[in-house]
Design a protein around this motif. Structure first.
Motif, short mmCIF file in Angstrom:
data_model
loop_
_atom_site.label_atom_id
_atom_site.label_comp_id
_atom_site.label_asym_id
_atom_site.label_seq_id
_atom_site.Cartn_x
_atom_site.Cartn_y
_atom_site.Cartn_z
N LEU A 1 0.99 -1.14 -0.10
CA LEU A 1 -0.08 0.12 0.05
C LEU A 1 0.94 1.36 -0.08
N ASP A 2 0.63 2.05 -0.82
CA ASP A 2 1.41 3.41 -0.86
C ASP A 2 3.20 3.18 -1.25
N GLY A 3 3.59 1.82 -1.51
CA GLY A 3 4.84 1.43 -1.92
C GLY A 3 5.62 0.86 -0.63
N ARG A 4 4.59 0.56 0.35
CA ARG A 4 5.05 -0.07 1.91
C ARG A 4 4.69 -1.50 1.58
N VAL A 5 5.39 -2.44 1.90
CA VAL A 5 5.15 -3.79 2.39
C VAL A 5 4.31 -3.86 3.39
N VAL A 6 2.92 -4.52 3.17
CA VAL A 6 1.99 -4.51 4.51
C VAL A 6 1.27 -5.83 4.68
N GLY A 7 1.71 -6.95 3.91
CA GLY A 7 1.40 -8.15 3.99
C GLY A 7 2.04 -9.11 3.16
N TYR A 8 1.93 -10.32 3.40
CA TYR A 8 2.47 -11.50 2.59
C TYR A 8 1.64 -12.77 2.75
N ILE A 9 1.82 -13.68 1.92
CA ILE A 9 1.26 -14.91 1.99
C ILE A 9 2.15 -15.81 1.22
N ARG A 10 2.38 -17.14 1.99
CA ARG A 10 3.32 -18.13 1.39
C ARG A 10 2.69 -19.32 1.14
N LEU A 11 2.97 -19.82 0.01
CA LEU A 11 2.39 -20.92 -0.86
C LEU A 11 3.56 -22.12 -0.95
N GLY A 12 3.08 -23.19 -0.72
CA GLY A 12 4.02 -24.39 -0.79
C GLY A 12 3.18 -25.47 -0.98
N PHE A 13 3.87 -26.64 -1.15
CA PHE A 13 3.41 -28.00 -1.30
C PHE A 13 3.20 -28.52 0.04
N PRO A 14 2.00 -29.28 0.52
CA PRO A 14 1.82 -30.11 1.76
C PRO A 14 2.79 -31.25 1.96
N THR A 15 3.38 -31.65 0.70
CA THR A 15 4.18 -33.00 0.92
C THR A 15 5.09 -32.86 -0.39
N PRO A 16 6.06 -33.51 -0.26
CA PRO A 16 6.93 -33.82 -1.60
C PRO A 16 6.46 -34.83 -2.26
N LEU A 17 5.44 -35.52 -2.33
CA LEU A 17 4.96 -36.70 -2.86
C LEU A 17 4.26 -36.36 -4.24
N ALA A 18 4.88 -37.02 -5.18
CA ALA A 18 4.31 -36.86 -6.58
C ALA A 18 2.52 -37.14 -6.73
N CYS A 19 2.30 -37.85 -5.78
CA CYS A 19 0.76 -38.26 -5.75
C CYS A 19 -0.03 -37.09 -5.25
N ASN A 20 0.52 -36.05 -4.34
CA ASN A 20 -0.11 -34.94 -3.93
C ASN A 20 0.34 -33.74 -4.63
N ALA A 21 1.17 -33.73 -5.70
CA ALA A 21 1.48 -32.55 -6.28
C ALA A 21 0.48 -31.56 -6.94
N ARG B 1 -7.65 -10.45 2.02
CA ARG B 1 -8.61 -11.00 0.99
C ARG B 1 -7.72 -10.85 -0.48
N ALA B 2 -7.21 -9.68 -0.67
CA ALA B 2 -6.47 -9.66 -2.01
C ALA B 2 -5.43 -10.67 -1.85
N LEU B 3 -4.61 -10.90 -1.14
CA LEU B 3 -3.57 -11.97 -0.92
C LEU B 3 -4.14 -13.32 -0.97
N LEU B 4 -5.21 -13.75 -0.36
CA LEU B 4 -5.85 -14.83 -0.55
C LEU B 4 -6.24 -15.22 -1.90
N ARG B 5 -6.92 -14.10 -2.35
CA ARG B 5 -7.40 -14.47 -3.96
C ARG B 5 -6.26 -14.50 -5.04
N ALA B 6 -5.24 -13.83 -4.47
CA ALA B 6 -4.06 -13.71 -5.77
C ALA B 6 -3.36 -15.17 -5.41
N VAL B 7 -3.33 -15.76 -4.28
CA VAL B 7 -2.69 -16.92 -4.19
C VAL B 7 -3.23 -18.10 -4.77
N CYS B 8 -4.69 -18.02 -4.66
CA CYS B 8 -5.47 -19.20 -5.24
C CYS B 8 -5.20 -18.91 -6.68
N ALA B 9 -5.19 -17.79 -7.14
CA ALA B 9 -4.82 -17.76 -8.72
C ALA B 9 -3.43 -17.97 -9.10
#
Length: 163
Positions: A58-78, A99-107
């Motif tokens: 917001l206005d050039g300042r970092v005000v939030g983040y969301i981290r996305l990863g894999f729940p497991t390293p298994l190919a069957c869960n990729a 909300r914006a972070l959540l929507r962006a991470v889903c996309a």
């Protein structure tokens, strides 16, 4: 009306701001690890780097983040991605950043070919649970009294949704 947050992929230059945000927003409402103490660990690690984070500004300042990863390293869960962290600066709460972070991470997860996205949230974190539910996440399991935080047993709630 407040400006909409700008969401982007994190960069190496964001590490200090993200680490500070993580420390500033620490609370037993959402954290099961002890409060960070100096000397602070780097925000990025061998497991999670800039590519695994979306940042809200917001206005050039970092005000939030969301981290996305894999729940497991298994190919069957990729086909599943998991939200492994979400933080919003106190001064930016209620402005749509989460909300914006959540929507962006889903996309982002959808763009990576994922069919599902999951997360874990502490049972007493009503604001986060409400946000997730409003964005289509459903409770898929509850680990009763999984954590002891500030002398109180707290549930670990598993939520997920299709993409």
């Amino acid at each position: 009306m407040a400006a909409a947050p700008h969401i982007r992929t994190a960069t190496l230059d964001d590490e200090e701001a993200l680490g500070r945000l993580d420390r500033d927003t620490w609370s037993t409402l959402h954290a099961v690890m002890p409060r960070p103490q100096p000397p602070y660990e780097p925000f990025y690690s061998e497991r999670f780097g800039p590519r695994d984070h979306l940042v809200a500004e917001l206005d050039g300042r970092v005000v939030g983040y969301i981290r996305l990863g894999f729940p497991t390293p298994l190919a069957c869960n990729a086909h599943v991605r998991q939200i492994l962290g979400l933080a919003v600066a106190d001064e930016a709460r209620g402005t749509g950043v989460g909300r914006a972070l959540l929507r962006a991470v889903c996309a982002e997860a959808r763009g990576q070919g994922a069919r599902r996205i999951t997360l874990r949230v502490l049972g007493h974190n009503a604001p986060a649970r409400g946000l997730y539910a409003s964005e289509g996440f459903a409770v898929e399991g509850v680990l009763r009294e999984e954590f002891l935080l500030d002398g109180v047993y707290v549930d670990d709630v598993l939520m997920g949704r299709s993409l």
